[in-house]
Design an enzyme around this catalytic site. Structure first.
Site, short mmCIF file in Angstrom:
data_model
loop_
_atom_site.label_atom_id
_atom_site.label_comp_id
_atom_site.label_asym_id
_atom_site.label_seq_id
_atom_site.Cartn_x
_atom_site.Cartn_y
_atom_site.Cartn_z
CD GLU A 84 -2.71 -1.44 -0.06
OE1 GLU A 84 -2.92 -0.47 -0.81
OE2 GLU A 84 -3.09 -2.60 -0.30
CG HIS A 93 -1.27 1.15 -4.38
ND1 HIS A 93 -1.41 1.12 -5.74
CD2 HIS A 93 -1.58 -0.10 -3.95
CE1 HIS A 93 -1.79 -0.11 -6.13
NE2 HIS A 93 -1.90 -0.87 -5.05
#
Ligand code: ZN
Length: 497
Positions: free
Chosen positions: A266, A269
């Site tokens: 994550e 991202h």
């Protein structure tokens, strides 16, 4: 030109407001997945549906078409790579997609998917696909209609894929996936049944795991003055606006690697979102280009950096310090082996790097057959189980660990799955070039020096926003078309080397 300038400004102002409205929806979405009490779900669905309806109305506003027509007939588009031309192209795409889909279908889809999501949760808990089947049939009917309203040339699937990975064609994905599937099966033939190098038993306290995840993602370059990390059930990353990027992860007290792995994914991202031009928020020139490229950034930090030998050497003393006394016997090579052991799994998100893409390739096949009517919804579990066993050698024991494991179809997200594997392919191809440009990255990772790689990604990927669609961005960075050979070479080096 004066006309075009003022039309462009009006258009940008409208589109920035649309971005703000979307970010309100993102706050509600983050809250729904991290905080919301169960009894509040129905009202949250109402809020979500209202925002979806407003966004659709703003995107399809006839004034947008008028402003675009003035701008597209002006000097503003003379240089196709300029910020204005990038914005105009992106807004045109989005406007066109919105105009083509009738509002009653948007509302029907929003309702049907809210209901399907609730049904999917019940069906998955009961391990019973039959309970989900009618809701899925309804969603697929609407998605089919959506594709037809959007229009397509090659096959129906193209209309949907284009919503997640603009510029990518089904035929190209098919070709890349066929090559990859063949290579993965050959690779599996050469791999032994390697035993898992398990870590010593826990518990590994959750607060220490969270602090460790923050420490490592900070070293990668994630800025916590402009972001957060919170626990959730299904980890995701969401940008709520400039200066506010939310990472989420899930913790297992028995295993600190699971949370670390998902945090680094994550964070990849999040680094992309933090690297987009903040002053262009809401506009195509300040937005991510597509989900495949987005996924390339998460995979790159999770797999190519986080699971590398160099990074393991850097991680080890920090891991020991985070969990005092627990990991004194662990050495860097054992950590590396643990992170990269062969682990075919029935659950996609738990699968190792050599098996993961097989899950995606299978979803891609089934989605296309469902969409063109070649496969009936009631036959889906049997088709999944049979083909999954053929691909991986694993027998599926129930629907929850088979066809019901993923949430996407209940959300009406057909055409989304391929972006996971496209992301893996882009990541490997980008890393080939980064290693050429930046020299011995493994040695840099061992020193904890991640800044050169991040700076490279900022310049090559993040700063562009939507200047190039994914296939063009890939050519721009690597000089060639998307080629799964880079991913295959990476996996062979890691698993056979
Ligand atoms: Zn991801």
């Amino acid at each position: 030109m004066a006309d075009a300038r003022s039309a462009y400004e009006a258009l940008c102002q409208h589109w920035r407001r649309l971005g703000v409205l979307g970010s309100v929806g993102s706050v509600l979405g983050w809250d729904q997945q991290c905080m919301l009490p169960a009894a509040g779900a129905a009202h949250r669905a109402e809020q979500g549906a209202l925002i979806a309806e407003l966004r659709h109305a703003w995107r399809s506003d006839p004034r947008v078409g008028e402003w675009l027509a003035i701008c597209e007939d002006s000097e503003l588009v003379a240089d196709p790579l300029s910020v204005a031309a990038t914005d105009l192209r992106g807004i045109r795409r989005s406007h066109q997609r919105a105009v083509r889909v009738r509002e009653d279908l948007v509302v029907a889809l929003s309702r049907a998917t809210s209901e399907a999501f609730e049904t999917w949760k019940v069906a998955r808990a009961a391990k019973d696909f039959a309970r989900f089947a009618p809701a899925l049939e309804r969603v697929l009917d609407l998605v089919r209609e959506q594709a037809d309203q959007l229009g397509w040339e090659g096959e129906r699937y193209d209309a949907l894929l284009d919503g997640f990975e603009p510029g990518m064609r089904t035929a190209e994905v098919e070709q890349v996936f066929a090559q990859l599937a063949q290579a993965l099966s050959a690779l599996h033939g050469r791999l032994g049944d390697e035993a898992l190098g398990a870590l010593p038993p826990g518990p590994y306290p959750l607060e220490a795991q969270a602090a460790f995840g923050r420490e490592v993602s900070t070293a990668f370059g994630f800025d916590y003055a402009a972001g957060r990390l919170d626990p959730t059930i299904h980890p995701f990353c969401s940008r709520l606006g400039p200066g506010d990027v939310r990472l989420t992860t899930r913790y297992d007290e028995a295993d600190p690697i699971e949370a670390l792995d998902s945090t680094l994914h994550e964070a990849g991202h999040g680094l992309y979102e933090q690297g987009l031009p903040g002053d262009r928020y809401g506009l195509p020139s300040g937005s991510a280009v597509g989900l495949g490229i987005h996924e390339s950034q998460s995979r790159l930090w999770q797999n190519h950096v986080g699971r590398s030998r160099g990074c393991c050497r850097w991680l080890l003393p920090r891991l020991r310090a985070a969990f005092p006394g627990r990991l004194d016997q662990l050495d860097a090579e054992a950590l590396y082996r643990h992170l990269n052991s062969r682990r075919p799994e029935r659950i996609r998100v738990d699968a190792d790097e050599t098996s993961y893409d097989l899950h995606v390739i299978l979803r891609f096949e089934l989605e296309r057959e469902l969409l063109d009517g070649g496969l009936a919804v009631r036959d889906l579990p049997a088709a999944w189980n049979q083909r999954f066993e053929q691909l991986t050698g694993l027998a599926v024991r129930d629907d929850a660990e088979g066809v019901l494991q993923d949430v996407h179809w209940s959300h009406g997200m057909v055409g989304y799955f391929p972006t996971y594997t496209l992301g893996n392919c882009y990541a490997a191809q980008f890393m080939t070039v980064a290693r050429h440009d930046l020299g011995d990255l493994d040695a840099a990772f061992e020193r904890g020096d991640f800044a050169p790689l991040l700076a490279w990604l900022r310049a090559k990927v993040h700063a562009h926003g939507q200047r190039h669609l994914s296939p063009a961005l890939c050519r721009e960075i690597t000089g060639s078309e998307l080629d799964p050979a880079h991913l295959i070479a990476h996996l062979e080096a890691r698993y056979l080397g």
